[in-house]
Design a protein around this motif. Structure first.
Motif, PDB file in Angstrom:
ATOM      1  N   PRO A 168      53.730  -2.773  27.158  1.00 49.33           N
ATOM      2  CA  PRO A 168      53.956  -4.231  27.325  1.00 49.33           C
ATOM      3  C   PRO A 168      53.216  -5.191  26.542  1.00 49.33           C
ATOM      4  O   PRO A 168      53.750  -6.273  26.144  1.00 49.33           O
ATOM      5  N   ASN A 169      51.915  -5.070  26.478  1.00 44.17           N
ATOM      6  CA  ASN A 169      51.130  -5.927  25.648  1.00 44.17           C
ATOM      7  C   ASN A 169      51.645  -6.155  24.352  1.00 44.17           C
ATOM      8  O   ASN A 169      51.551  -6.998  23.488  1.00 44.17           O
ATOM      9  N   ASN A 170      51.847  -4.729  23.748  1.00 49.02           N
ATOM     10  CA  ASN A 170      52.600  -4.669  22.191  1.00 49.02           C
ATOM     11  C   ASN A 170      53.744  -5.610  22.259  1.00 49.02           C
ATOM     12  O   ASN A 170      53.973  -6.216  21.219  1.00 49.02           O
ATOM     13  N   LEU A 171      54.576  -5.136  23.160  1.00 47.53           N
ATOM     14  CA  LEU A 171      55.759  -5.770  23.144  1.00 47.53           C
ATOM     15  C   LEU A 171      55.727  -7.154  23.039  1.00 47.53           C
ATOM     16  O   LEU A 171      56.350  -8.104  22.614  1.00 47.53           O
ATOM     17  N   LEU A 172      54.869  -7.726  24.180  1.00 49.70           N
ATOM     18  CA  LEU A 172      54.765  -9.131  24.099  1.00 49.70           C
ATOM     19  C   LEU A 172      54.139  -9.825  22.936  1.00 49.70           C
ATOM     20  O   LEU A 172      54.569 -11.032  22.453  1.00 49.70           O
ATOM     21  N   MET A 173      53.198  -9.349  22.336  1.00 43.01           N
ATOM     22  CA  MET A 173      52.522  -9.950  21.146  1.00 43.01           C
ATOM     23  C   MET A 173      53.760  -9.871  19.936  1.00 43.01           C
ATOM     24  O   MET A 173      53.729 -10.680  19.246  1.00 43.01           O
ATOM     25  N   THR A 175      57.040  -9.862  20.297  1.00 42.98           N
ATOM     26  CA  THR A 175      57.952 -11.092  20.623  1.00 42.98           C
ATOM     27  C   THR A 175      57.482 -12.517  20.512  1.00 42.98           C
ATOM     28  O   THR A 175      58.090 -13.144  19.986  1.00 42.98           O
ATOM     29  N   PHE A 176      56.117 -12.434  20.370  1.00 46.32           N
ATOM     30  CA  PHE A 176      55.593 -13.863  20.397  1.00 46.32           C
ATOM     31  C   PHE A 176      55.619 -14.111  18.786  1.00 46.32           C
ATOM     32  O   PHE A 176      56.080 -15.331  18.482  1.00 46.32           O
ATOM     33  N   CYS A 208      45.412 -11.883  18.305  1.00 48.39           N
ATOM     34  CA  CYS A 208      44.793 -10.535  18.301  1.00 48.39           C
ATOM     35  C   CYS A 208      43.532 -10.681  18.397  1.00 48.39           C
ATOM     36  O   CYS A 208      42.669  -9.855  18.902  1.00 48.39           O
ATOM     37  N   GLY A 349      57.051  -7.954  14.793  1.00 49.81           N
ATOM     38  CA  GLY A 349      57.480  -9.164  15.146  1.00 49.81           C
ATOM     39  C   GLY A 349      58.368  -9.823  14.050  1.00 49.81           C
ATOM     40  O   GLY A 349      59.458 -10.080  14.163  1.00 49.81           O
TER      41      GLY A 349
END
Length: 441
Positions: A168-173, A175-176, A208, A349
């Motif tokens: 989820p952290n990868n997906l959030l980054m 998406t950001f 990051c 992203g």
């Protein structure tokens, strides 16, 4: 309507050009070094030899990019095209590398095989006639669709077998970064819109850094300065390897033709046979130079077409400057290592947006063709079969190596099917009533 911020012949101010060139560098650098890293690691070459492959790939990518953009006599398409090492050649290269010939055989076969592309370039005006809008639009869309899995893996943070894949952290980054890029493209003005990708990635990189996600080990281990060595591995000329490489070059002609047609659409340029001849000739000569300078063959990079489509910056002078940055990265490996330290979700992203823009460009091209059963068949079969080998490459595992070599790329398979179907399917018969309807429309 021309919605480009900078057209092919425009020259933005130098500081802005440098920022825009860095944007293309970020999109291409990972792909350029990936091929030599894969070949070096799989063949278990000593670390200094793998570094030689990588440095030469960066340096020659820069030189060939500059020539492709600016032109040198009949060489070069004179459009903003980033050049880099191609995965099309990996299977043939590894087959040669595991034989007695090793790396010397890879480079010797690559040098001889490049004649296929050099000679083939002079027939491009005839080949251009095989690309009517229904074929061109299908090929452009297939390029974008084939790149989406790459962007998805970046978005998720690696390969599917990685423990942190789709964390989820990868997906959030990711998406950001994606949200920033979309916001800047849609509502940004001037430099903020033109440099949307690099600004989004810079924001992601800073985030990051604050989270401690950036690994600087590669930067610490990289040499400050290195000059690639010509004929570092020597040259050998295995016959079977030359045949395998020649097949890969034939495939690359088809892929590069599709990329150049997509580039023409992105830059609002009508691509002629002369354009294709200059572009493919530069591909072939660049690959010959790469072999002499101890690295693997080249082709045009489709991901950078997405940068142009997304930002509206089509200046060939900007991408020439990207070539200069690539040369510096080849001479100063620490510079390249710093770029490579960018976490994959940050690339994902931006990459998802860039590659999706190529799909959108293909759809827009197809929107202008006649809606007929024949054209529908060409698009459906070409895209369906191209996606089949893109999403399930193991589909070809039990077929002969030659077949897998030719049809293993979704772009190549989709392009070949579109070309063949356009030639063999009969034109739709239009009745008198249909003609009247079309005229009224």
């Amino acid at each position: 309507m021309n919605n480009l911020l900078y057209s092919v012949e425009d020259k933005p101010p130098f500081a802005l050009s440098l920022l825009l060139a860095a944007q293309h560098l970020l999109a291409a650098l990972g792909g350029i070094i990936a091929v030599p890293l894969v070949i070096g690691n799989v063949l278990k070459l000593p670390t200094p030899d793998t570094i030689t492959l990588v440095n030469a790939a960066l340096l020659i990518s820069g030189v060939v990019t500059i020539i492709q953009c600016r032109g040198l006599g009949p060489i070069g398409i004179r459009l903003p095209s980033v050049m880099g090492t191609s995965f099309t050649f990996v299977a043939a290269a590894l087959a040669i590398g595991f034989s007695e010939s090793g790396a010397a055989g890879i480079l010797g076969a690559s040098l001889v095989g490049s004649l296929v592309m050099i000679i083939g370039s002079f027939f491009m005006p005839y080949i251009r006639k095989l690309f009517p809008p229904v074929v061109t639009g299908t090929v452009v869309m297939m390029i974008g669709l084939s790149l989406i899995p790459v962007a998805v893996d970046w978005f998720a943070g690696g390969q599917r077998n990685d423990p942190q894949y789709a964390d989820p952290n990868n997906l959030l980054m990711a998406t950001f970064v994606l949200v920033i890029v979309i916001a800047l493209v849609q509502w940004g003005k001037g430099i903020f819109s033109a440099a949307a990708i690099v600004i989004g990635m810079m924001a992601g990189y800073i985030a990051c850094l604050l989270l401690g996600w950036v690994n600087f080990e590669g930067v610490h281990n990289a040499q400050l300065f290195a000059v690639p060595q010509p004929l570092h591995f020597g040259l050998e000329f295995p016959l079977s390897g030359i045949i395998g490489m020649s097949i890969a070059y034939l495939v690359t002609i088809v892929e590069s033709s599709g990329n150049f047609l997509a580039l023409g659409n992105a830059t609002k340029t009508e691509i002629s046979g002369k354009h294709l001849r200059g572009g493919v000739l530069c591909d072939g000569l660049g690959s010959a130079l790469a072999a002499l300078m101890s690295t693997t063959p080249f082709s045009s990079f489709s991901q950078n077409i997405g940068v142009i489509s997304l930002t509206g910056v089509a200046s060939r002078y900007v991408v020439s400057l990207t070539g200069v940055l690539l040369v510096l990265a080849g001479l100063f490996p620490v510079f390249g290592a710093l770029i490579v330290s960018i976490p994959l979700p940050v690339l994902g992203g931006a990459g998802l947006m860039m590659f999706a823009m190529i799909i959108a460009a293909g759809i827009q091209m197809l929107d202008n063709i006649e809606r007929s059963k024949r054209n529908g068949l060409i698009i459906a079969i070409s895209v369906g079969c191209g996606l089949a080998v893109t999403t399930r490459p193991e589909l070809l595992d039990k077929l002969p190596h030659f077949v897998k070599e030719v049809l293993g790329s979704g772009i190549t398979l989709g392009s070949l099917l579109a070309l063949i179907l356009n030639l063999i399917l009969p034109q739709d018969k239009v009745g008198p009533n249909e003609t009247e309807v079309k005229k009224a429309a």
